[in-house]
Scaffold this motif. Structure first.
Motif, short mmCIF file in Angstrom:
data_model
loop_
_atom_site.label_atom_id
_atom_site.label_comp_id
_atom_site.label_asym_id
_atom_site.label_seq_id
_atom_site.Cartn_x
_atom_site.Cartn_y
_atom_site.Cartn_z
N THR A 244 -15.18 -25.13 -63.98
CA THR A 244 -15.39 -26.53 -63.57
C THR A 244 -16.10 -26.64 -62.22
O THR A 244 -16.21 -27.75 -61.69
N VAL A 245 -16.58 -25.52 -61.68
CA VAL A 245 -17.26 -25.55 -60.38
C VAL A 245 -18.47 -26.49 -60.48
O VAL A 245 -19.31 -26.31 -61.35
N PRO A 246 -18.57 -27.51 -59.62
CA PRO A 246 -19.60 -28.52 -59.81
C PRO A 246 -20.92 -28.23 -59.10
O PRO A 246 -21.82 -29.06 -59.13
N VAL A 247 -21.03 -27.07 -58.46
CA VAL A 247 -22.26 -26.77 -57.71
C VAL A 247 -22.78 -25.39 -58.10
O VAL A 247 -22.10 -24.62 -58.79
N LYS A 248 -23.99 -25.07 -57.64
CA LYS A 248 -24.59 -23.76 -57.85
C LYS A 248 -23.63 -22.66 -57.42
O LYS A 248 -23.06 -22.73 -56.33
N HIS A 249 -23.47 -21.63 -58.26
CA HIS A 249 -22.58 -20.53 -57.89
C HIS A 249 -22.92 -19.28 -58.70
O HIS A 249 -23.80 -19.32 -59.57
N ASP A 250 -22.24 -18.21 -58.38
CA ASP A 250 -22.50 -16.91 -59.00
C ASP A 250 -21.54 -16.71 -60.17
O ASP A 250 -20.32 -16.66 -59.98
N LEU A 251 -22.09 -16.59 -61.38
CA LEU A 251 -21.26 -16.42 -62.57
C LEU A 251 -20.74 -14.99 -62.72
O LEU A 251 -19.75 -14.75 -63.43
N ASN A 252 -21.42 -14.03 -62.11
CA ASN A 252 -21.16 -12.61 -62.41
C ASN A 252 -19.72 -12.16 -62.17
O ASN A 252 -19.15 -11.46 -63.01
N PRO A 253 -19.09 -12.56 -61.05
CA PRO A 253 -17.69 -12.12 -60.87
C PRO A 253 -16.78 -12.64 -61.97
O PRO A 253 -15.82 -11.97 -62.35
N TYR A 254 -17.08 -13.81 -62.51
CA TYR A 254 -16.25 -14.38 -63.58
C TYR A 254 -16.55 -13.69 -64.91
O TYR A 254 -15.65 -13.46 -65.71
N LEU A 255 -17.83 -13.35 -65.15
CA LEU A 255 -18.17 -12.64 -66.39
C LEU A 255 -17.39 -11.33 -66.49
O LEU A 255 -17.00 -10.91 -67.57
N MET A 256 -17.17 -10.71 -65.33
CA MET A 256 -16.42 -9.44 -65.34
C MET A 256 -14.97 -9.65 -65.72
O MET A 256 -14.30 -8.71 -66.15
N LEU A 257 -14.45 -10.86 -65.59
CA LEU A 257 -13.05 -11.14 -65.97
C LEU A 257 -12.88 -11.25 -67.49
O LEU A 257 -11.77 -11.10 -68.00
N LEU A 258 -13.97 -11.55 -68.19
CA LEU A 258 -13.88 -11.78 -69.63
C LEU A 258 -13.68 -10.49 -70.40
O LEU A 258 -14.29 -9.46 -70.10
N GLY A 259 -12.83 -10.56 -71.43
CA GLY A 259 -12.69 -9.45 -72.37
C GLY A 259 -13.76 -9.53 -73.46
O GLY A 259 -14.63 -10.40 -73.45
N ARG A 260 -13.65 -8.59 -74.39
CA ARG A 260 -14.56 -8.53 -75.54
C ARG A 260 -14.61 -9.89 -76.25
O ARG A 260 -13.56 -10.47 -76.52
#
Lengths: 346, 346
Positions: A244-260
């Protein structure tokens, strides 16, 4: 018909009283006496022309709750005295493929926004909920259970459905590990919904304090995204992330949280994001998706779920005259978690 | 056992002859006399240590076709004389959730790559298909129909499955409008598969000449991505995009091509991409996903589909001694569309 309202008249001027013209009740229309209207950040972007497409004067407000006070001859869904809601949409073609699928928000001919859209009967633009009354086509009026506090229901019509729709569209289910990134109007509803659905809910935030509040809302755990060790410890463990982050941000740290096969859905940021690393998507077949509000049927489904589970928004009620101060507080992030205008004060 | 092979011995040295040690046949193993081996760009990245993790000497090659010449006592799936294939994987735990779901490539304990992986029986690292023979665990050996040209089958084991898996995972079906972005080893298989599935297939390329070739492969239309008017005309019309571009690039022009609920799958670029615009994902609930190779069962499914539909790779056969010149041509993009080594020339 002439209706009392509060309107923005220029990007710099305060939102202030204005009498507006609404279309007279048509055979398929419902006339609603508005009792509560939520304050969405989009209202501010529009009032201040931050998206560059505002035509003045404009009456904001698309988190509307009220009572039906009249119905057109052909109206079957609603009757006088019903508690009802209106969200971000007041019309669509209802014949295209998207409408057929219940995706009126993606109507191929263009849906009509509750404010700033093209008023289909009398021309000019549509006006929103900072107003005594609104006239809305039957199909776009939602039923609201009288078991719920109507003031707390108002934010469900935009903040609520925007969080609900991706959870449902991506088949999030009981037992899934769900992260909600960012705790504001959308995020606090994401937490409540995912908890009520039986998920394992983790609040992902930069702020320890917000984490504490998320736990009060039902979150089972808190992950502070600036804590690299904590982020590493939860790597690969999430089924779903509601971003829900409403501004420009870095997705990569969150992508690493995702499982298969994990999915992150972006519901806040409508601008260019920081460069995403392709390899993070490839490893584990991850997905990044977007989602905007929701269709009419799924909005009703959400409202029914809320009635069943006692879910509503955390709000701060304000008087209509205090709207400009409320805007300033929203911009500062100083609201838990939605202002709702008591329309009796207009 | 000692086996003749071709190996890279340092980042700068050519790939050249080397005798390697393979494990002796175990009860669950199949011994394969290799007849054909495709040349994947990953072979070059590994031989030249462009990913920084190569241990020398290393025998590349993970697009392997051959004949079974011996089987261990417990082998049930394959028998001597069968034509078989081996792709990018030669082992995995087969007990974790990913393996259980047929996603051995995402094995939670780590799958074993055909080259450069940890050799589980005799230690050291695994060696690939630039070799006379290979010993592979029964479950990781694929059946290859004798109806197909075995040389043309070899590239299916990596380039093929990498294009096939996302088409299947995302339920691409007959009648869908599918765009294939980039025409190389992966893209040319994407075109062939999508055509054979009954899709409306559009080659999306920067090169008019590649467009012509894509039509020869069965593509119904060509969209030159540098032609802004053509890109605009097809905006919002695609159900699915297979993005095979192997380098950093801008996703946004392609996102605009997707319709509601449309998906773009990235199979080539494993590096940071240009900034993606969040608003393009939100409008129409679009998705960007990644995908890497495929599982064993779906690789077999692909090979069976290929036998049924007569689909194979377009190849140029080379002798083993010409591997270094072939590498240089791959790097220049000068191959239609895959080199395959005739292993009889080793």
């Amino acid at each position: 018909m002439q209706v009392a309202a509060y309107a923005a008249k220029s990007p710099e001027a305060p939102v202030e009283p204005l009498e507006i013209t609404r279309r007279d009740l048509q055979p398929n229309d419902v006339l609603i006496d508005i009792t509560w209207c939520g304050v969405c950040h989009s209202d501010i972007h529009t009032a201040r022309n931050e998206w560059g497409r505002t035509k003045y004067p404009i009456v904001p407000g698309h988190e509307i709750v009220g009572k039906v006070s009249a119905t057109g001859a052909n109206v079957r869904k609603h009757k006088v005295g019903d508690t009802v809601g209106v969200g971000c949409l007041v019309d669509a073609c209802l014949t295209c493929g998207a409408c057929h699928d219940g995706d009126e928000q993606y109507c191929e001919k263009g849906s009509t926004g509750t404010y700033g859209g093209t008023e289909p009967v009398i021309g000019g633009q549509t006006h929103g909920g900072y107003s005594k009354q609104i006239v809305v086509r039957d199909e776009f009026v939602l039923k609201v259970s009288d078991r719920l506090n109507p003031a707390e229901v108002a934010p469900l019509l935009c903040a609520g459905i925007t969080s609900w729709s991706p959870l449902k569209h991506w088949n999030v289910k009981a037992g899934d590990k769900v992260g909600v990134i960012g705790l504001g109007g959308l995020g606090h509803m994401g937490v409540k919904f995912a908890v009520a659905m039986g998920c394992e809910v983790v609040m992902i935030t930069t702020s320890e304090e917000k984490g504490t509040d998320a736990k009060r809302l039902g979150a089972h755990d808190v992950l502070v995204s600036t804590d690299r060790d904590a982020m590493k410890a939860q790597r690969g463990s999430f089924d779903f992330l509601l971003n829900t982050v409403p501004v420009k941000h870095d997705l990569n740290p969150y992508l690493m949280l995702l499982g298969r096969n994990g999915t992150m859905v972006i519901v806040g940021a409508i601008e260019p994001l920081e460069p995403m690393h392709g390899g993070l998507l490839l490893s584990g077949r991850k997905r990044v998706a977007g989602s905007g509000i929701g269709g009419i049927a799924e909005t009703q489904e959400m409202l029914d779920f809320c009635a069943e589970h006692g879910v509503t928004s955390d709000i701060e009620v304000i008087a209509m005259k205090d709207i400009n101060a409320a805007y300033d507080r929203v911009v500062k992030g100083d609201v838990k978690y939605r202002f709702v205008i008591d329309m009796a004060t207009l």
